[in-house]
Design a protein around this motif. Structure first.
Motif, short mmCIF file in Angstrom:
data_model
loop_
_atom_site.label_atom_id
_atom_site.label_comp_id
_atom_site.label_asym_id
_atom_site.label_seq_id
_atom_site.Cartn_x
_atom_site.Cartn_y
_atom_site.Cartn_z
N ALA A 175 0.83 -1.21 0.00
CA ALA A 175 0.00 0.00 0.00
C ALA A 175 0.86 1.25 0.00
O ALA A 175 0.57 2.24 -0.70
CB ALA A 175 -0.94 -0.01 1.21
N GLN A 176 1.93 1.25 0.79
CA GLN A 176 2.84 2.39 0.81
C GLN A 176 3.55 2.56 -0.52
O GLN A 176 3.76 3.68 -1.00
CB GLN A 176 3.86 2.21 1.94
CG GLN A 176 3.24 2.29 3.33
CD GLN A 176 4.19 1.82 4.42
OE1 GLN A 176 5.15 1.08 4.17
NE2 GLN A 176 3.91 2.20 5.66
N PHE A 177 3.91 1.43 -1.13
CA PHE A 177 4.55 1.48 -2.45
C PHE A 177 3.65 2.18 -3.46
O PHE A 177 4.11 3.01 -4.26
CB PHE A 177 4.86 0.05 -2.91
CG PHE A 177 5.29 -0.06 -4.34
CD1 PHE A 177 6.59 0.23 -4.70
CD2 PHE A 177 4.39 -0.44 -5.32
CE1 PHE A 177 6.99 0.15 -6.03
CE2 PHE A 177 4.78 -0.54 -6.64
CZ PHE A 177 6.09 -0.24 -7.00
N LYS A 178 2.37 1.87 -3.45
CA LYS A 178 1.45 2.50 -4.40
C LYS A 178 1.37 4.00 -4.18
O LYS A 178 1.34 4.78 -5.14
CB LYS A 178 0.07 1.86 -4.28
CG LYS A 178 0.00 0.45 -4.85
CD LYS A 178 -1.42 -0.07 -4.84
CE LYS A 178 -1.51 -1.43 -5.52
NZ LYS A 178 -2.89 -1.95 -5.55
N ARG A 179 1.34 4.42 -2.94
CA ARG A 179 1.29 5.86 -2.66
C ARG A 179 2.53 6.56 -3.18
O ARG A 179 2.46 7.63 -3.78
CB ARG A 179 1.15 6.09 -1.15
CG ARG A 179 -0.19 5.71 -0.57
CD ARG A 179 -0.20 5.88 0.94
NE ARG A 179 0.11 7.25 1.33
CZ ARG A 179 0.43 7.62 2.58
NH1 ARG A 179 0.52 6.68 3.54
NH2 ARG A 179 0.67 8.87 2.86
N LEU A 180 3.68 5.95 -2.94
CA LEU A 180 4.94 6.54 -3.39
C LEU A 180 5.02 6.58 -4.91
O LEU A 180 5.48 7.58 -5.49
CB LEU A 180 6.12 5.74 -2.83
CG LEU A 180 6.35 5.84 -1.32
CD1 LEU A 180 7.30 4.75 -0.85
CD2 LEU A 180 6.90 7.22 -0.95
N ALA A 181 4.56 5.52 -5.55
CA ALA A 181 4.60 5.46 -7.02
C ALA A 181 3.69 6.52 -7.62
O ALA A 181 4.09 7.25 -8.55
CB ALA A 181 4.21 4.07 -7.49
N GLU A 182 2.48 6.63 -7.10
CA GLU A 182 1.53 7.61 -7.63
C GLU A 182 2.01 9.04 -7.40
O GLU A 182 1.72 9.93 -8.21
CB GLU A 182 0.17 7.40 -6.97
CG GLU A 182 -0.52 6.11 -7.40
CD GLU A 182 -1.72 5.77 -6.56
OE1 GLU A 182 -1.99 6.51 -5.58
OE2 GLU A 182 -2.40 4.76 -6.85
#
Length: 566
Positions: A124-131
């Motif tokens: 979930a944190q990865f998705k936030r960082l990617a976006e």
């Protein structure tokens, strides 16, 4: 002919689209520049000529133990020194949070856009960082610097794993891995107590068997003190997980072919959340019966998760559930306080005789690099070293072989990169050695001592509870994993959808509260249908649709391999 022409045109069209995509990716990629003279070069082994310092996030754990007399620390130990000696890479902790606070603290750092250069994050944190565009594109760096072993480890889990660390077709993180059968649910039972009550059990048991044992352990004074002060089935407030936890009720659901907390296929082929199925309702009905009969600890919903071993350690409980590795945390205190205590592993089978084991998410935490950080390729090189250690690469020394209490979590990169069958293969080697099929010399060097300890017998090992527990884990826990009736059950989806990010915690709270109320009898069993209706209404149906779409998306390529256009 028309059919052949159609196939030809379709194939030609697909090829043209592939070429166009590759051309667009090259056009969007930053130009390849010759490194300026001041750039730190590396030798043929990948070692930097000048020291490289990496600022990385770190969590601390009270469970970590250093060898007796050692001066090692979280920031200076055998792992850090190995990486520095091999690569001239040093690690500095940008922060140190307790492991229990790590995820929450990282969320705050992401919100403030103030992450360190290198960081392990959840999906979930990865998705936030990617976006948010906060992390480096690792596509080419991974292809250039990842070792063949590391690539083999990651690719061995199939395209789903890589898909989850890509964004817009680009690799933005390096996934750590969790092997299969790393968390099979086992029921540990005191054998000396069984003998005292005149009962014998096979390795494979049923719910009815466990019910008889729990009743006898409560009523028949197995500790022989003349007082009815021993317990049956215990659990904590964390009574249900996606696989298994310490003293959870997870194994009892498998006996009904119920698979809560994971996504499964229904008989009609549709994706369904395992917690809302009729089988889960049936399992809850049985757990209520056990609770009403006094066989489940009446306070289980209020016991803190970290108190899972308290009654076992003091000799008041003879049934515990957990991983195959549970003896080290769940049972070691028992033999430390009473060397006469004997434990063995059992597994609960369904009416069809199968032992259903929910498998862990193969994706561990994801290593990301802050956009603009210096030496982003250095973290890939360091992970290569970790992968060598995790997979017993030839010629690689075994760090902390003399100290089983010092585990991988003290490494500067606090994740594992193990092959999918790592756990199963190790159990198989131990069994073959015990059966005389594999010479001791062919065991991996760190496993030879464990085999030697096994040959000594558990009676002699109790003087060293941790050695006793580790051998029990490898041989008796391993036997459950190797059983011919062990049926691994994988979730159809392990990731997070957009609605899950906002609603999942609320839905889990609804699930926990509803299940507890049914088990303790605060609500009738048919209240389960009310729970299902509320779950679907408050986001469950939307999430199910998103999960179906995400599963379909897995069929697309994970990311574009730069070498594919050569």
């Amino acid at each position: 002919m028309k059919g052949k022409n159609a196939l030809y045109l379709a194939a030609l069209g697909a090829a043209l689209i592939s070429v166009i995509i590759c051309m667009e990716l090259r056009a969007d990629a930053p130009p390849s520049l010759s490194p300026p003279e001041e750039v730190n070069q590396a030798d043929s082994n990948g070692k930097y000529l000048q020291p490289v310092t990496l600022r990385i996030g770190y969590y601390t754990t009270l469970e970590s133990k250093w060898p007796e007399g050692s001066s090692d620390t979280f920031s200076d130990n055998r792992y850090t020194r190995r990486i520095e000696n091999m690569l001239n890479i040093r690690f500095v902790h940008a922060f140190e949070y307790p492991s229990s606070d790590y995820t929450q603290k990282v969320n705050l750092l992401i919100s403030s856009k103030n992450i360190p250069d290198f960081l392990l994050v959840t999906e979930a944190q990865f998705k936030r960082l990617a976006e948010a565009g906060m992390v480096e594109d690792m596509t080419e760096l991974y292809e250039q610097h990842a070792s063949p072993l590391l690539k083999n480890v990651i690719q061995g889990f199939g395209p789903r794993l890589m898909r989850r660390v890509t964004y817009n077709g680009r690799l933005l993180g390096i996934p750590s891995t969790i092997p299969a059968h790393d968390a099979d649910g086992v029921v540990w039972i005191r054998q000396d107590w069984l003998r005292k009550i005149g009962m014998q059990l096979p390795e494979a048991i049923t719910i009815a068997d466990l019910e008889r044992v729990a009743k006898a352990f409560i009523e028949d004074d197995p500790d022989g003190n003349g007082i009815h002060d021993t317990h049956g089935i215990q659990s904590t407030s964390s009574f249900l997980t996606g696989t298994i936890g310490f003293n959870t009720l997870d194994p009892y659901f498998g006996a009904f072919k119920a698979f809560p907390r994971i996504w499964i296929k229904s008989e009609d082929g549709n994706i369904v959340y395992g917690s809302i199925t009729a089988n889960t309702k049936q399992a809850l009905g049985k757990l209520h019966d056990l609770y009403e009969a006094g066989l489940i600890d009446q306070d289980f919903g209020t016991v803190k998760p970290d108190q899972f071993a308290k009654d076992i350690s003091i000799g008041k409980a003879g049934i515990g559930t957990g991983y195959t590795s549970a003896p080290m945390k769940l049972l070691a205190g028992s033999v430390k306080n009473n060397p006469a205590a004997e434990w063995d592993a059992h597994y609960i089978v369904a009416p069809d005789g199968k032992y259903y084991t929910r498998q862990p998410d193969p994706l561990g935490r994801i290593m990301v690099v802050k956009k603009g950080a210096k030496y982003p390729e250095a973290i890939v090189k360091a992970i290569n070293v970790v992968a060598d250690l995790d997979n017993n690469a030839p010629g690689v020394p075994h760090v902390y072989m003399d100290s089983p209490g010092t585990n991988w979590s003290v490494r500067p990169i606090q994740a594992t990169f193990r092959k999918e069958q790592t756990v199963v293969n190790r159990f198989k080697r131990f069994k073959d050695a015990a059966d005389g099929k594999l010479p001791r010399e062919q065991l991996l060097e760190p496993d030879r001592k464990i085999f030697d300890d096994y040959l000594k017998g558990f009676g002699q090992l109790v003087a060293s509870p941790q050695d006793w527990a580790y051998v029990l884990y490898q041989y008796h826990g391993g036997s459950a994993v190797l059983s011919s009736v062990n049926i691994p059950v994988y979730s159809e989806f392990y990731g997070m959808t957009s609605t899950m990010e906002n609603q999942w915690e609320n839905l889990l709270n609804l699930e926990n509260e509803s299940f507890v109320r049914i088990i303790v009898g605060d609500k009738p069993l048919d209240y389960f249908d009310t729970f299902v209706a509320e779950w679907r209404e408050h986001g469950g149906d939307v999430i199910t649709q998103e999960v179906e779409e995400a599963i379909a998306a897995i069929k697309r390529p994970a990311y574009v391999d730069k070498r594919s256009d050569e």
